[in-house]
Design a protein around this motif. Structure first.
Motif, PDB file in Angstrom:
ATOM      1  N   LEU A  66      10.512  11.887   4.665  1.00 33.48           N
ATOM      2  CA  LEU A  66       9.232  11.179   4.604  1.00 33.48           C
ATOM      3  C   LEU A  66       8.590  11.174   5.979  1.00 33.48           C
ATOM      4  O   LEU A  66       9.259  11.325   7.003  1.00 33.48           O
ATOM      5  CB  LEU A  66       9.440   9.733   4.129  1.00 33.48           C
ATOM      6  N   SER A  67       7.268  10.968   6.011  1.00 29.69           N
ATOM      7  CA  SER A  67       6.578  10.854   7.296  1.00 29.69           C
ATOM      8  C   SER A  67       6.862   9.485   7.908  1.00 29.69           C
ATOM      9  O   SER A  67       7.342   8.566   7.237  1.00 29.69           O
ATOM     10  CB  SER A  67       5.077  11.038   7.102  1.00 29.69           C
ATOM     11  N   GLN A  68       6.525   9.340   9.201  1.00 28.57           N
ATOM     12  CA  GLN A  68       6.759   8.072   9.874  1.00 28.57           C
ATOM     13  C   GLN A  68       5.959   6.944   9.214  1.00 28.57           C
ATOM     14  O   GLN A  68       6.469   5.829   9.033  1.00 28.57           O
ATOM     15  CB  GLN A  68       6.371   8.193  11.355  1.00 28.57           C
ATOM     16  N   GLY A  69       4.711   7.250   8.842  1.00 27.90           N
ATOM     17  CA  GLY A  69       3.883   6.230   8.191  1.00 27.90           C
ATOM     18  C   GLY A  69       4.445   5.812   6.840  1.00 27.90           C
ATOM     19  O   GLY A  69       4.439   4.626   6.490  1.00 27.90           O
ATOM     20  N   GLN A  70       4.938   6.778   6.056  1.00 27.85           N
ATOM     21  CA  GLN A  70       5.519   6.469   4.745  1.00 27.85           C
ATOM     22  C   GLN A  70       6.789   5.631   4.894  1.00 27.85           C
ATOM     23  O   GLN A  70       7.013   4.692   4.131  1.00 27.85           O
ATOM     24  CB  GLN A  70       5.829   7.777   4.001  1.00 27.85           C
ATOM     25  N   ARG A  71       7.576   5.952   5.887  1.00 29.61           N
ATOM     26  CA  ARG A  71       8.788   5.177   6.138  1.00 29.61           C
ATOM     27  C   ARG A  71       8.432   3.740   6.513  1.00 29.61           C
ATOM     28  O   ARG A  71       9.096   2.788   6.095  1.00 29.61           O
ATOM     29  CB  ARG A  71       9.620   5.839   7.237  1.00 29.61           C
TER      30      ARG A  71
ATOM     31  N   ASN B 160       0.821  -1.208   0.000  1.00 22.25           N
ATOM     32  CA  ASN B 160       0.000   0.000   0.000  1.00 22.25           C
ATOM     33  C   ASN B 160       0.863   1.269   0.000  1.00 22.25           C
ATOM     34  O   ASN B 160       0.446   2.314   0.503  1.00 22.25           O
ATOM     35  CB  ASN B 160      -0.944   0.009   1.211  1.00 22.25           C
ATOM     36  N   ALA B 161       2.084   1.173  -0.572  1.00 21.11           N
ATOM     37  CA  ALA B 161       3.002   2.313  -0.602  1.00 21.11           C
ATOM     38  C   ALA B 161       3.104   2.943  -1.984  1.00 21.11           C
ATOM     39  O   ALA B 161       3.668   4.032  -2.130  1.00 21.11           O
ATOM     40  CB  ALA B 161       4.395   1.858  -0.150  1.00 21.11           C
ATOM     41  N   HIS B 162       2.567   2.276  -3.007  1.00 17.83           N
ATOM     42  CA  HIS B 162       2.736   2.742  -4.379  1.00 17.83           C
ATOM     43  C   HIS B 162       2.124   4.128  -4.584  1.00 17.83           C
ATOM     44  O   HIS B 162       2.698   4.970  -5.292  1.00 17.83           O
ATOM     45  CB  HIS B 162       2.094   1.742  -5.335  1.00 17.83           C
ATOM     46  N   GLY B 163       0.988   4.392  -3.942  1.00 15.88           N
ATOM     47  CA  GLY B 163       0.282   5.661  -4.143  1.00 15.88           C
ATOM     48  C   GLY B 163       1.102   6.860  -3.726  1.00 15.88           C
ATOM     49  O   GLY B 163       1.280   7.813  -4.505  1.00 15.88           O
ATOM     50  N   PHE B 164       1.636   6.850  -2.515  1.00 18.35           N
ATOM     51  CA  PHE B 164       2.394   8.022  -2.060  1.00 18.35           C
ATOM     52  C   PHE B 164       3.719   8.144  -2.799  1.00 18.35           C
ATOM     53  O   PHE B 164       4.224   9.255  -3.018  1.00 18.35           O
ATOM     54  CB  PHE B 164       2.595   7.980  -0.535  1.00 18.35           C
TER      55      PHE B 164
ATOM     56  N   SER C 226       3.296   0.846  16.353  1.00 20.49           N
ATOM     57  CA  SER C 226       3.193   1.478  17.680  1.00 20.49           C
ATOM     58  C   SER C 226       3.561   2.953  17.671  1.00 20.49           C
ATOM     59  O   SER C 226       3.153   3.699  18.552  1.00 20.49           O
ATOM     60  CB  SER C 226       4.085   0.738  18.674  1.00 20.49           C
ATOM     61  N   SER C 227       4.350   3.395  16.672  1.00 21.74           N
ATOM     62  CA  SER C 227       4.834   4.778  16.681  1.00 21.74           C
ATOM     63  C   SER C 227       4.104   5.670  15.681  1.00 21.74           C
ATOM     64  O   SER C 227       4.600   6.738  15.340  1.00 21.74           O
ATOM     65  CB  SER C 227       6.347   4.796  16.392  1.00 21.74           C
ATOM     66  N   ILE C 228       2.940   5.242  15.181  1.00 19.99           N
ATOM     67  CA  ILE C 228       2.198   6.044  14.206  1.00 19.99           C
ATOM     68  C   ILE C 228       0.781   6.275  14.707  1.00 19.99           C
ATOM     69  O   ILE C 228       0.278   5.557  15.573  1.00 19.99           O
ATOM     70  CB  ILE C 228       2.169   5.359  12.818  1.00 19.99           C
TER      71      ILE C 228
END
Length: 653
Positions: A551-556, A528-532, A579-581
């Motif tokens: 990059l944001s934490q979620g993107q990383r 689910n990373a292709h979009g960003f 846990s960190s997002i």
């Protein structure tokens, strides 16, 4: 590559080991370099001898004819021959010096390159336990400060010491041939020089070695403070950090001041002893000449005995040639003494380098390998050599007893039997762990911090070896499986995402180095990373630096999942991956993880119980023991610890 951790040299001092290995790895170049050094020193020594003969000829002729001009005319051919010899010697000396400088520069830089590669290569094969017990900044100091001290030692000190040693010995030999009386004065002066060098240099060396240790501590502290800068500012801990850093600097300044203090007084002392020796030689030589004292030298006569005869003209020649040799002798001792601080720094640097190189590397005695395979027409697993033919992965298990080889399908069946483990011997942190994870099952671990959840997953990778019990992977004891192949069959998504300098495509491909661009893009879509990624200006070619800080934490985290997806391992370990997002980002990441988990054996560690409710098995750990196990509904029905955690009656700490 230098054999810098040769077993037979391990008992020698670190710097001696390094010098031996430097020589062994570049024998031919260093032998040529030594010969060039000898020729350079020879040129410096021949000049006083030629001068001695010229002065002797002119003095004798001048005394006989009463005119130096007549002496030149009478002995011009002989003097010209001596001058030609002198010019030839200087020419050879210049050529040798140039050759020496070039060989030394090339050889030294080549060895330093080999040394850095060797340290890094060795470090990469060290067990995780080493990095758990050593400060990262201190390790970094080895690559920067300590290797730099070796560079300074090899590039500057070794050539200087070699050159001065040859000049020192040559001057000593020539002076012994010229006059033993004057040589006695030089030897007495040399004794005083060496005693001072030993005392002052020894104190300097001790403090330079301590200086290297404190530099490592300083860099380790800075690295720790940089990593925790947000925490420091959040808790207004700046002044305490400054105070602690100043304490380290005070210790560093103290040892550095002592080290350089001793080093700085050594040269003036040696120089003044040399000046005093020069004056005494000149005065004593003149007195010997005036009183026509018979000379004593190691020049043999026809019968092989020491030569005692002397003339005034010869005495003048000896004194004129002896004084420059005294200066060369003194300068050689002074220059060698001046290298004491560099030698001391290199001693400390070499010691710290060998502390890493002498660390035991991770032992991999596994002989079961992962191989590409397919089913033949009879339904048997056979090994193939290329990706086109491959349809499955299999374990290649050679049996030493009868020499046969069997192949086992890689499925992801993980089982632990009565496993005990402790990071430190006699301090067990996991007790009697028994669990089964069948292919395709999702197994979750729940428990307070320090309960042993992450420790269990570390044992699956064999980052650490168990103290007792057994772990089987597809029915094979993991101790028999090659560690590289074992880890290749496991995918990991951790709480702390590590991205490396390079493009996004490079970071995804890190999970499988031979993956094509299409495979990397497919993995990104699965995660689910292709979009960003597509929305970034340069897409998959976007360059990441500083651990992906742009990059944001979620993107990383999505890139970390994509990296695991491209590996396509049958077993996945998800350690606090969300846990960190925030909750919204968690939903996106969870969708990527759900895609990743399909058809795989998955171990999930989570504090958020909402992410593990659909697990096939949930295991509750407490102080290294499994106290409850079952699926979500079973554990809720039991009304135990999991029920309390889920209803909020008890919180994870």
């Amino acid at each position: 590559m230098p054999n810098i951790n040769n077993v037979k040299h391990k008992n020698k001092p670190a710097l001696i080991r390094l010098i031996i290995d430097y020589f062994l790895s570049h024998k031919v170049a260093l032998i040529i370099s030594f010969l060039c050094t000898f020729l350079v020193a020879l040129g410096n020594i021949v000049a006083p001898l030629v001068l001695q003969n010229v002065v002797k000829i002119l003095t004798e002729a001048g005394l006989k004819s009463g005119s130096i001009t007549n002496a030149f005319e009478l002995y011009w051919d002989e003097i010209l021959n001596l001058i030609i010899v002198l010019i030839c010697c200087y020419f050879i000396s210049i050529c040798a010096a140039f050759t020496f400088a070039q060989i030394n520069a090339i050889t030294a830089q080549k060895y330093l390159d080999e040394l850095r590669r060797k340290i890094f290569s060795h470090m990469e094969d060290l067990p995780i336990r080493f990095f758990d017990t050593h400060d990262k900044g201190d390790i970094m100091s080895v690559y920067t400060n300590d290797v730099d001290t070796i560079r300074e030692f090899i590039v500057s000190s070794v050539p200087e010491i070699l050159m001065c040693s040859v000049t020192f010995l040559a001057a000593l030999v020539i002076m012994s041939i010229s006059s033993i009386w004057l040589l006695f004065i030089v030897i007495i002066g040399a004794i005083f020089m060496f005693l001072n060098a030993r005392h002052i240099g020894g104190n300097s060396s001790k403090n330079f070695i301590k200086q290297q240790v404190y530099i490592g501590k300083q860099e380790g502290f800075i690295e720790e403070m940089m990593n925790g800068l947000k925490v420091i500012k959040s808790f207004n801990h700046e002044s305490e950090s400054i105070q602690k850093y100043n304490g380290i600097l005070d210790e560093l300044q103290s040892v550095s001041t002592r080290a350089h203090g001793y080093a700085n007084i050594l040269m003036p002392i040696i120089g003044n002893i040399g000046n005093l020796m020069y004056i005494i030689v000149a005065v004593v030589g003149t007195l010997l000449c005036l009183y026509n004292v018979p000379n004593l030298s190691f020049t043999a006569n026809s019968e092989g005995s020491l030569y005692y005869g002397i003339e005034v003209a010869t005495w003048v020649g000896i004194i004129v040639s002896f004084l420059p040799m005294v200066r060369q002798f003194t300068n050689s001792v002074a220059q060698m003494s001046n290298q004491i601080n560099t030698i001391a720094l290199a001693t400390g640097g070499a010691k710290r380098i060998y502390q890493i190189l002498d660390e035991e590397q991770e032992v991999d005695d596994g002989y079961v390998k992962l191989c590409r395979a397919k089913y033949d027409e009879n339904g048997n697993i056979v090994e193939v050599n290329n990706r086109k033919e491959q349809t499955i992965w299999a374990w290649k298990h050679p049996h030493k007893a009868d020499g046969t080889v069997t192949y086992t399908l890689l499925e992801g069946d993980i089982r632990m039997f009565d496993v005990d483990f402790g990071y430190v011997p006699n301090q067990i942190v996991l007790h009697n762990i028994t669990l089964y994870a069948y292919p395709g099952q999702k197994v979750a671990f729940v428990g307070a911090t320090g309960a042993g959840k992450t420790t269990i997953t570390n044992l699956l990778n064999r980052f650490y070896d168990i103290a007792d019990g057994k772990i089987r992977y597809d029915g094979i004891n993991i101790n028999k499986i090659s560690k590289k192949d074992l880890r290749r069959s496991l995918g990991m998504v951790l709480q702390d995402t590590n991205l490396f300098s390079g493009t996004i495509m490079d970071n995804i491909r890190y999970g499988k180095l031979d993956a094509t661009d299409e495979e990397c893009i497919a993995a990104a879509k699965l995660a689910n990373a292709h979009g960003f990624i597509e929305r970034l200006p340069e897409g998959y070619q976007t360059y990441l630096t500083n651990d992906g800080s742009n990059l944001s934490q979620g993107q990383r985290q999505l890139l970390s999942i994509a990296r695991a997806a491209v590996n396509d391992a049958p077993v996945m370990v998800l350690d606090e991956a969300t846990s960190s997002i925030d909750t919204r980002t968690e939903a996106i990441v969870t969708k990527g993880m759900d895609n990743l988990m399909k058809g795989r054996t998955v171990f999930v560690i989570a504090h958020r119980l909402s992410t593990i409710q659909n697990s096939d098995v949930i295991m509750v750990l407490d102080h290294g023991r499994i106290i409850e196990r079952g699926n979500h509904d079973d554990l809720i029905a039991q009304g135990g610890v999991y029920y309390q955690l889920y209803t909020g009656a008890f919180e994870l700490e």
